[in-house]
Design an enzyme around this catalytic site. Structure first.
Site, short mmCIF file in Angstrom:
data_model
loop_
_atom_site.label_atom_id
_atom_site.label_comp_id
_atom_site.label_asym_id
_atom_site.label_seq_id
_atom_site.Cartn_x
_atom_site.Cartn_y
_atom_site.Cartn_z
N CYS A 68 0.87 -1.48 -0.08
CA CYS A 68 0.28 -0.09 0.00
C CYS A 68 0.72 1.25 0.15
CB CYS A 68 -0.89 0.00 1.17
SG CYS A 68 -1.89 1.45 1.46
N CYS A 73 -1.49 1.75 -3.09
CA CYS A 73 -2.45 2.91 -2.67
C CYS A 73 -1.71 4.23 -2.58
CB CYS A 73 -3.02 2.74 -1.48
SG CYS A 73 -3.26 1.08 -0.73
N LYS A 76 -0.03 5.32 -5.89
CA LYS A 76 -0.97 5.42 -7.04
C LYS A 76 -1.92 6.75 -6.92
CE LYS A 76 -4.69 4.16 -5.81
NZ LYS A 76 -5.54 2.78 -5.68
N TYR A 208 -9.63 -2.66 -10.55
CA TYR A 208 -9.08 -1.55 -9.93
C TYR A 208 -7.86 -0.75 -10.38
CZ TYR A 208 -11.66 -2.31 -5.19
OH TYR A 208 -12.33 -2.33 -4.15
N GLU A 212 -7.66 2.71 -12.84
CA GLU A 212 -6.95 3.61 -12.32
C GLU A 212 -5.83 4.03 -13.07
OE1 GLU A 212 -8.02 2.88 -7.85
OE2 GLU A 212 -6.24 2.02 -8.33
N HIS A 467 -25.68 22.84 1.51
CA HIS A 467 -25.99 23.46 0.21
C HIS A 467 -24.80 24.75 -0.06
CE1 HIS A 467 -28.21 24.40 -3.45
NE2 HIS A 467 -28.33 25.63 -2.78
N GLU A 472 -25.30 16.81 -0.64
CA GLU A 472 -26.60 16.85 0.00
C GLU A 472 -27.75 15.93 -1.22
OE1 GLU A 472 -28.48 20.95 -0.86
OE2 GLU A 472 -27.03 21.19 -2.46
#
Length: 494
Positions: A68, A73, A76, A208, A212, A467, A472
């Site tokens: 990772c 991760c 990347k 993935y 990616e 908002h 939302e």
């Protein structure tokens, strides 16, 4: 602090007693580091072994932080950030930014800073281990028996250590497709450290990593062709969201080749010649195999301790991460459960609490959120629509929203954000949520907390939105898009 080992009897005397250590961990990736330092916090005497640091893994190269941090991760995501600026520059024009002249991208600059960061993080992980009172040992660990680990060095020297418990956290490794010319392809390890940025890239895979890297290289200006076996990429995700991702990839200029495999690679004067099972031929600078990963268990000598593996080499464990050998445990990708860094952290924490903390704790795999850092990203938590229908006893309510983000209404980028909620019609409980659009992962982490708490659709509806924001929309979806029944299961006379 008194040591507690309630799983299989009383704790031995670690100092000068039966074992050198209460716990010996093989692999200092996310799971191994978490397991070692958490066990040490409960008073256990712990050692951990890891290979010397290098950005690209091999039998004798690894590094603290594991896949990772060093070749997964983290690097990347750094490349994703780098690739995202291309779109930002394009979008900025209608916001008044006048960019005169060419905007040049320097791959080597990004690579240099990426490497500096993973070197820094490798040091951070070493300090974390040291500060926890864990003994660090450099080398490749393997089992001699259920209580003995042998650590080997590249020069051939070996040292043995005994432990009451052994934790295996060696992760997984990228694998190559067995076709002629496979040696000309690279995996994600090499893709994160290429000396030159490719101008023409071919990617095989629909998961993935494939999606990616397609986004990364396209964002940096390369021509990208993405080949995968199914009709849509990202098998296992919600089918509707898979179609959204595919559309976004095409919208960004990536050429998709669904239902297509590569059959041969060969070296030519112009680059790598790629042949598909449909007779197509392409020339590429780089061919990336992103066709899955394999548990990193081959060199562990597991049979010496009676540790069982499945057909792909994943270590078999029970609900508490215990292997078929009572004193040997395993967490993370080497067990091939849910192969995500945060899941490895959860499994390692549960292991330490169970073995050394006096708490019987199982990992909870329900409602684990995840993200695919394509551009824009996809993030999900809970059940997909297909999974909900398969598990349901009654009807499922599906709420969807597709809209043009405010930013895109000015930039004129034709790329919609899509959100989805899957709800149990009888209980009103939200079973799953998904989003494809900017900041999807950041938003979905909060939604995951709500699902973990058992939130209902009424809870979402009664929540006041922020908002103006995309988030939302999750609390303003009032109209049911469709009501679907459970998937009928085949009848059997047995």
């Amino acid at each position: 602090m008194a040591r507690k080992m309630l799983v299989d009897g009383e704790a031995p005397v670690a100092d000068g007693g039966q074992y050198d250590y209460d716990l010996f961990v093989i692999g200092a990736g996310s799971g191994g580091v978490r397991g070692s330092r958490t066990a040490a916090s409960f008073g256990a005497k712990v050692a951990i072994c890891e290979l010397p640091f290098h950005p690209i893994s091999s039998d004798w190269q690894g590094g603290h932080g594991g896949t990772c941090v060093i070749r997964g991760c983290v690097p990347k995501k750094i490349l994703v950030y780098g690739a995202s600026f291309r779109g930002e520059f394009e979008d900025s024009k209608n916001f008044g930014w006048e960019i005169n002249g060419d905007i040049n991208f320097n791959w080597k600059t990004l690579l240099e800073h990426k490497t500096k960061e993973i070197v820094r993080l490798n040091g951070v992980y070493q300090r974390i281990i040291t500060n926890a009172g864990v003994t660090m040992i450099e080398g490749a660990g393997s089992l001699v028996d259920a209580h003995t680990v042998e650590v080997s060095q590249p020069n051939g020297s070996k040292q043995r250590y005994t432990a009451k418990h052994i934790l295996i956290a060696t992760g997984s490794r990228a694998q190559r497709v067995n076709i002629p010319g496979k040696e000309l392809a690279i995996t994600s390890d090499e893709a994160l450290s290429l000396e030159e940025l490719p101008k023409r890239a071919v990617i095989l895979g629909g998961g993935y990593i494939a999606v990616e890297f397609a986004s990364i290289w396209r964002g940096m200006g390369a021509e990208v062709d993405l080949f995968y076996r199914k009709e849509l990429p990202l098998r296992g995700f919600d089918d509707e969201m898979r179609a959204v991702v595919a559309g976004n990839l095409e919208g960004r200029g990536i050429k998709l080749h669904p239902g297509t495999n590569l059959t041969e690679l060969s070296k030519t004067a112009d680059g790598i010649k790629v042949v598909t099972d449909k007779g197509e031929e392409l020339i590429a600078d780089v061919v990336l195999f992103a066709t899955g990963r394999k548990p990193n268990s081959e060199r562990l000598n597991l049979q010496a301790a009676g540790v069982e593996v499945d057909q792909i080499g994943a270590i078999k464990v029970d609900d508490y991460s215990r292997t078929s050998a009572p004193s040997v445990w395993a967490v993370g990708d080497v067990t091939n459960r849910i192969n995500l860094t945060p899941v490895a952290l959860m499994e390692a924490t549960c292991f330490s609490k169970t073995v050394f903390g006096g708490q019987q704790v199982k990992p909870d795999y329900r409602d684990v959120p995840c993200a695919v850092f394509s551009i824009p990203p996809l993030s999900v938590v809970g059940l997909s629509e297909q999974q909900a229908r398969e598990e349901a006893k009654g009807d499922i309510l599906v709420f969807t929203s597709s809209f043009n983000p405010m930013k895109n209404s000015i930039s004129k980028r034709q790329e919609k954000t899509v959100m989805k909620l899957v709800v149990d019609a009888e209980t009103d409980r939200v079973l799953g949520a998904s989003m494809c659009g900017p900041d999807a992962a950041e938003i979905m982490q909060g939604i995951a907390v709500a699902l973990k708490c058992g939130a209902t659709k009424a809870t979402f509806d009664s929540t006041v939105g922020i908002h103006p924001s995309a988030a939302e929309e999750f609390v303003t979806m009032r109209t049911v898009t469709r009501r679907v029944g459970p998937v009928s299961k085949p009848k059997t006379s047995l």
